[in-house]
Design a protein around this motif. Structure first.
Motif, mmCIF file in Angstrom:
data_model
loop_
_atom_site.group_PDB
_atom_site.id
_atom_site.type_symbol
_atom_site.label_atom_id
_atom_site.label_comp_id
_atom_site.label_asym_id
_atom_site.label_seq_id
_atom_site.Cartn_x
_atom_site.Cartn_y
_atom_site.Cartn_z
ATOM 1 N N THR A 487 76.270 95.049 -1.872
ATOM 2 C CA THR A 487 76.577 96.359 -1.280
ATOM 3 C C THR A 487 75.603 97.417 -1.784
ATOM 4 N N LEU A 488 75.312 97.400 -3.082
ATOM 5 C CA LEU A 488 74.350 98.356 -3.660
ATOM 6 C C LEU A 488 72.985 98.214 -2.993
ATOM 7 N N LEU A 489 72.507 96.956 -2.856
ATOM 8 C CA LEU A 489 71.198 96.729 -2.235
ATOM 9 C C LEU A 489 71.198 97.162 -0.767
ATOM 10 N N GLU A 490 72.270 96.851 -0.071
ATOM 11 C CA GLU A 490 72.340 97.212 1.351
ATOM 12 C C GLU A 490 72.252 98.721 1.546
ATOM 13 N N ASN A 491 72.935 99.476 0.724
ATOM 14 C CA ASN A 491 72.909 100.941 0.849
ATOM 15 C C ASN A 491 71.536 101.511 0.505
ATOM 16 N N LEU A 492 70.959 101.054 -0.602
ATOM 17 C CA LEU A 492 69.668 101.601 -1.021
ATOM 18 C C LEU A 492 68.560 101.229 -0.031
ATOM 19 N N ILE A 493 68.540 99.981 0.438
ATOM 20 C CA ILE A 493 67.482 99.552 1.369
ATOM 21 C C ILE A 493 67.645 100.246 2.721
ATOM 22 N N THR A 494 68.872 100.370 3.198
ATOM 23 C CA THR A 494 69.108 101.067 4.481
ATOM 24 C C THR A 494 68.662 102.517 4.400
ATOM 25 N N ASN A 495 68.967 103.194 3.297
ATOM 26 C CA ASN A 495 68.524 104.582 3.128
ATOM 27 C C ASN A 495 67.001 104.668 3.107
#
Length: 598
Positions: A487-495
């Motif tokens: 979840t952390l990676l998904e949020n940071l990469i999407t941003n």
């Protein structure tokens, strides 16, 4: 004298003859040309003591021609002429207080004119339409001057010397001479008897003051305006009622979601239009009290009263007031005022919420939200699981019946499965975000976790985004919750992708830092650092201070919860997050995860 030849005579040799009282010939004048008719009047037009003859001549040639002539009454000598565009009638009148007289000429399908004795046009107006004839009556308005009456098909008009309509009346009502009455659309109190031509003869009629003049003239348009006003008023009332019902529904929905929270809704005039029972108790509002100005509410704390009155003049943005008890600092409350309503309105409506800051209330609120979160997670879990099973069953069936086509279908179905798994993971992370679930810590090699995540397809990389990964070789295993890390990676990469709409480079690095001193730790420690760097547009300075707060976002598509969840995940792992950003250069998020998690 129509130009015809009959019985050996010809109208080509017509004469104008002036006879005396006894029939003797006083003078004669030969008229050249053929004429279909002559109309004559005798008067001293220029007031010089000599009579003049006015003749209206109609030429019988094709096309016919018309002219007005003035001749000397003794010698019949032509003095002047005036060409006309069509058949015309004329009358002689005294329309002003000058000694000279005027000639009123009406041309069929042409203008209505007033000429002086020199045949100069004094007034000219287009025909009023449907005109039968004109007449001159001798001073019945009492001003010492002649008046012009214009007879139309069903109406008669009284004209002034400028050919403007002074009054208008119907001529159909005249049935008896001298005793007939008609409604005059004018204040006729000063007028004596009026001659009216009914098609056969002129009759004198008495005038009757029309007491309903204003109603007859202005009644129809006023009635139309009143009808339009009533219609607009009904629409406005319906819209206001609908808007009020919508506001009440909105308030009820808010109340059902906020449970024991005091609520007020104020209209743009700063009047109370809704409150729940908790709001009535908090703000000391009597039962059934509505449409009361906030200035008249009996509030115990003047700071609250000033805050509510300030909403009527402040900018339509969220306002906040925090009140701490002087005697008991741990007790107090916070008031939030949120504007809402149509963007076309000059002043908004205000939703006022009160948050109790006492520890007991905070605990109760946390329990309430915990129950809500459990219900939401439960409601999401069942349909998502059902969807996942259905898609997996579909995948199994087409693989069995058509293995060749399965190779084309598998990428699309796998993408659907990944998105469903992402939603399930989001619901679980939401529970963990509220600390309703414990971390599922497992020994993990971060570079393998990140590599597997990038290959899963949960985040789609546009073709103009260049991905670079930098993993150190000496990375140790650390204990993390793998779902939360995804979840952390998904949020940071999407941003990061959203920050590079025109393309750029996204770099993900993982390395080890030994004996690192962090501000929130007492001593040095060893950390595995995850670094996500983009070359995007950067984060504005106005957003950086509250970047990790809920609902803080610089993206029009963002919810403002992504980085809040990221920060909560890092803190739950006893880690630390920092951000460095320059506008138009890029942004770097650094995640510090300790090697030993307590």
């Amino acid at each position: 004298m129509n130009g015809n030849v009959a019985n050996g005579t010809s109208d080509e040799n017509g004469y104008l003859i002036l006879l005396g009282p006894d029939g003797e010939v006083l003078s004669q004048e030969k008229l050249t040309g053929a004429f279909g008719g002559i109309n004559a009047r005798v008067a001293d037009l220029d007031h010089d003591g000599h009579q003049e003859i006015l003749l209206m001549l109609t030429n019988a040639l094709e096309p016919p021609r018309f002219r007005l002539e003035m001749r000397d009454a003794k010698s019949l000598k032509l003095l002047r002429s005036f060409a006309l565009t069509g058949a015309a009638g004329f009358e002689i009148a005294q329309l002003n207080h000058e000694p000279e007289m005027e000639i009123v000429v009406d041309v069929t399908n042409g203008p209505l004119m007033i000429l002086n004795a020199k045949f100069e046009v004094l007034q000219r107006k287009q025909n009023y339409g449907l005109m039968n004839r004109i007449d001159v009556v001798r001073d019945f308005t009492g001003d010492g001057l002649d008046d012009i009456v214009l007879y139309a098909n069903d109406r008669d008009y009284l004209l002034d010397a400028q050919l403007n309509i002074k009054l208008e009346f119907e001529n159909k009502v005249v049935v008896k001479p001298l005793h007939s009455k008609f409604q005059l659309y004018h204040d006729g109190s000063a007028l004596p008897l009026v001659p009216v031509f009914d098609g056969q003869q002129t009759k004198l009629v008495t005038l009757e003051r029309n007491r309903y003049y204003w109603l007859q003239i202005y009644g129809p348009p006023l009635g139309m305006l009143l009808s339009i006003g009533l219609f607009v008023g009904l629409i406005a009332f319906a819209m206001s009622h609908r808007r009020k019902a919508r506001f009440y529904q909105y308030a009820l929905e808010i109340e059902s979601g906020l449970f024991n929270t005091p609520i007020l809704i104020l209209d743009p005039r700063m009047r109370l239009i809704f409150t729940n029972s908790y709001g009535a108790d908090f703000f000391n509002i009597a039962p059934g009290q509505k449409k009361v100005a906030v200035a008249k509410l009996s509030l115990q704390d003047k700071r609250v009263s000033d805050f509510l009155q300030m909403l009527g003049t402040c900018d339509p943005v969220q306002q906040k007031l925090e009140v701490i008890s002087d005697e008991t600092p741990q007790e107090g409350f916070r008031i939030f005022a949120e504007p809402f309503g149509s963007v076309e309105e000059r002043r908004p409506y205000w939703l006022v919420l009160v948050q109790d800051l006492t520890p007991e209330t905070e605990l109760q609120r946390a329990k309430t939200w915990a129950a809500t979160a459990q219900r939401i997670a439960h409601d999401l879990k069942n349909p998502l699981s059902s969807m996942l099973l259905s898609v997996q069953r579909l995948q199994s069936e087409y693989r069995k019946h058509d293995p060749v086509a399965a190779k084309r279908y598998d990428p699309f179905v796998s993408r659907i499965i990944n998105r469903i798994e992402s939603l399930r993971r989001t619901s679980r992370n939401f529970m963990k975000f509220l600390s309703l679930e414990k971390l599922n810590l497992q020994p993990t090699q971060l570079k393998d976790l990140i590599d597997c995540f990038l290959k899963s397809g949960l985040v789609e990389f546009p073709p103009d985004i260049h991905l670079v990964t930098k993993f150190a070789d000496d990375l140790p295993m650390i204990h993390v919750d793998q779902e939360q890390m995804q979840t952390l990676l998904e949020n940071l990469i999407t941003n990061a992708i959203d920050a590079m709409p025109d393309g750029g480079t996204l770099t993900i690095s993982v390395f080890l830092e030994n004996d690192l001193h962090l501000s929130h730790q007492k001593g040095p420690g060893d950390y595995v650092v995850v670094e996500v760097m983009d070359t995007g547009k950067g984060i504005p300075e106005s957003v950086r201070d509250h970047l990790f707060k809920p609902y803080a976002t610089g993206s029009p598509k963002g919810t403002g919860l992504g980085l809040t969840i990221v920060k909560k995940i890092v803190e739950d792992h006893d880690g630390f997050i920092e951000v460095n950003s320059e506008v138009e250069t890029g942004t770097t998020f650094c995640i510090y995860l300790p090697l030993q998690v307590l």
